[in-house]
Scaffold this active site. Structure first.
Site, short mmCIF file in Angstrom:
data_model
loop_
_atom_site.label_atom_id
_atom_site.label_comp_id
_atom_site.label_asym_id
_atom_site.label_seq_id
_atom_site.Cartn_x
_atom_site.Cartn_y
_atom_site.Cartn_z
N SER A 64 0.76 -1.15 0.08
CA SER A 64 -0.02 0.12 0.13
C SER A 64 0.98 1.38 0.00
O SER A 64 0.08 2.44 -0.36
CB SER A 64 -1.07 0.07 1.30
OG SER A 64 -2.07 -0.78 1.00
N LYS A 67 0.19 3.57 -3.03
CA LYS A 67 -0.81 4.33 -3.29
C LYS A 67 -0.58 5.59 -2.95
O LYS A 67 -1.57 6.55 -3.60
CB LYS A 67 -1.85 3.93 -1.93
CG LYS A 67 -2.49 2.48 -2.26
CD LYS A 67 -3.46 1.98 -0.95
CE LYS A 67 -3.69 0.64 -1.09
NZ LYS A 67 -4.59 0.06 0.30
N TYR A 191 -4.02 -2.93 -9.84
CA TYR A 191 -3.97 -2.31 -8.48
C TYR A 191 -2.95 -3.70 -7.94
O TYR A 191 -2.14 -3.38 -7.14
CB TYR A 191 -5.23 -2.65 -7.73
CG TYR A 191 -5.32 -2.45 -6.24
CD1 TYR A 191 -4.83 -1.39 -5.43
CD2 TYR A 191 -5.37 -3.90 -5.61
CE1 TYR A 191 -5.02 -1.32 -4.22
CE2 TYR A 191 -5.31 -3.87 -4.15
CZ TYR A 191 -5.10 -2.68 -3.45
OH TYR A 191 -5.00 -2.53 -2.05
N TYR A 243 -4.55 3.56 7.93
CA TYR A 243 -6.01 2.83 8.30
C TYR A 243 -6.68 3.23 9.39
O TYR A 243 -6.46 4.20 9.85
CB TYR A 243 -5.60 1.24 8.13
CG TYR A 243 -5.19 0.83 6.86
CD1 TYR A 243 -5.84 1.10 5.59
CD2 TYR A 243 -3.87 0.21 6.72
CE1 TYR A 243 -5.05 0.98 4.32
CE2 TYR A 243 -3.21 -0.03 5.46
CZ TYR A 243 -3.67 0.14 4.43
OH TYR A 243 -3.20 -0.08 3.34
N VAL A 261 1.18 -3.48 3.96
CA VAL A 261 1.33 -4.93 4.53
C VAL A 261 2.74 -5.54 4.26
O VAL A 261 2.89 -6.70 5.02
CB VAL A 261 0.08 -5.76 4.46
CG1 VAL A 261 -1.32 -5.22 4.95
CG2 VAL A 261 -0.08 -6.11 2.82
N1 GLU Z 1 -2.14 -5.41 -1.75
C1 GLU Z 1 -2.55 -5.30 -0.41
C2 GLU Z 1 -4.12 -5.38 -0.36
O1 GLU Z 1 -4.94 -5.20 -1.07
C3 GLU Z 1 -2.46 -3.98 0.25
C4 GLU Z 1 -2.93 -3.74 1.55
C5 GLU Z 1 -1.67 -3.08 2.49
O2 GLU Z 1 -0.49 -2.90 2.06
O3 GLU Z 1 -2.28 -2.29 3.20
O4 GLU Z 1 -4.78 -6.41 0.53
#
Ligand code: GLU
Length: 310
Positions: A64, A67, A191, A243, A261
């Site tokens: 993420s 992003k 994505y 988050y 993550v």
């Molecule tokens: N590719 C992961 C997902 O969509 C990203 C989540 C993250 O890094 O927090 O679950």
């Protein structure tokens, strides 16, 4: 003020020894294979001096963290129109939550939760084939990091494509609300591949430098975004970058950051530093446990909270 090189080296030594290291993400099977004993840190100061320690040159799955880069690209492509399709409020919910989307008619709370990032990928895909969109994300990140060797880890992308059922649900749900323009599987292809980009702390700290310098990337001598846009991206990182742990991160660390993550976190101290830390073990809300501890130690030692007056 203590010497930054010493602070970074001491943090890396302490984190290497730490016993409580969190839990490596296992819902993407490929990520579960990563050795949790690793820790890397890279800080690039205002003068461009690089302070790196631990596993700062080991590439990992940025997940993420990507992003931030795709939001930057989408803002360049459609400008403020993006805010008709994605909000700017912290979600207070887990990164992959679907409940809020029902109440809020398919408009994700912000571009950093999964649903919001999937809309951003959909925007980048419009007018292109998935392969082209993935290629342009990769070259944007390579240019920011001033490193053409950065790649997408196809094993990670495949692993998430095979198991990303919640993201498939989010994408289809938003498509039902009319907030996805492309076929969900094509948008998700973009994505999953952006999340599967592999980078080291050194490459990430270089890539995020533009947010520490009012939109200008000194590593390549190029303006990436206007200063106003850089501030706004950083504001979203502060309020939404971790988050439902975003409030706590702002409270403990006090600077804008974005976690993934894979265990990476990028962060900036405007006017002072661009930072990347990595440790694969996560806390309960999916953010790098030791990464956050290290950033707290760093900002405390250097008096780098954005709320400090000097
Ligand atoms: N590719 C992961 C997902 O969509 C990203 C989540 C993250 O890094 O927090 O679950």
């Amino acid at each position: 003020m203590p010497d930054l090189t010493d602070v970074v080296a001491q943090i890396a030594r302490d984190m290497a020894r730490a016993e409580t290291r969190g839990t490596v993400a296992s819902y993407i099977p490929e990520l579960a294979k990563v050795d949790p004993r690793q820790f890397g840190i890279c800080v690039i100061d205002h003068d461009g001096k690089v302070h790196a320690a631990g596993d700062a040159d080991v590439p990992f799955s940025i997940q993420s963290v990507s992003k931030v880069f795709t939001l930057t690209m989408a803002l360049g492509k459609v400008g403020d129109q993006i805010w008709t399709r994605v909000g700017r409020e912290p979600s207070g919910n887990p990164f992959n939550s679907i409940v809020q989307l029902e109440r809020e008619a398919g408009i994700p709370r912000n571009p950093f939760i999964n649903a919001g990032a999937i809309v951003v990928s959909d925007i980048l895909l419009e007018g292109h084939k998935p392969r082209e969109a993935i290629g342009s994300i990769l070259s944007f990140v390579r240019d920011l990091a001033d490193d053409q060797t950065i790649i997408v880890d196809s094993a990670v992308a495949r692993s998430e494509t095979q198991t990303g059922f919640r993201n498939v649900a989010l994408a289809n749900y938003m498509r039902a609300f009319g907030n996805l323009q492309n076929a969900p599987e094509l948008t998700l292809g973009v994505y999953f591949h952006q999340c599967a980009i592999s980078m080291s702390c050194r490459q990430l700290a270089t890539a995020v430098q533009f947010l520490a310098h009012d939109g200008f990337n000194p590593a390549v001598g190029r303006r990436v975004v206007s200063s106003e846009r850089a501030r706004r991206i950083a504001a979203l990182m502060l309020t939404c970058g971790h988050y439902d742990g975003s409030g706590d991160f702002a409270f403990q660390v006090g600077i804008p950051g974005k976690s993934g993550v894979g265990g990476g976190i990028i962060a900036v101290v405007p006017g002072k530093a661009a930072i990347a830390v990595w440790s694969p073990g996560l806390n309960k809300v999916g953010n790098s446990l030791l990464g956050a501890v290290a950033l707290e130690r760093l900002t405390r030692a250097m008096n780098w909270s954005i709320f400090a007056s000097r």
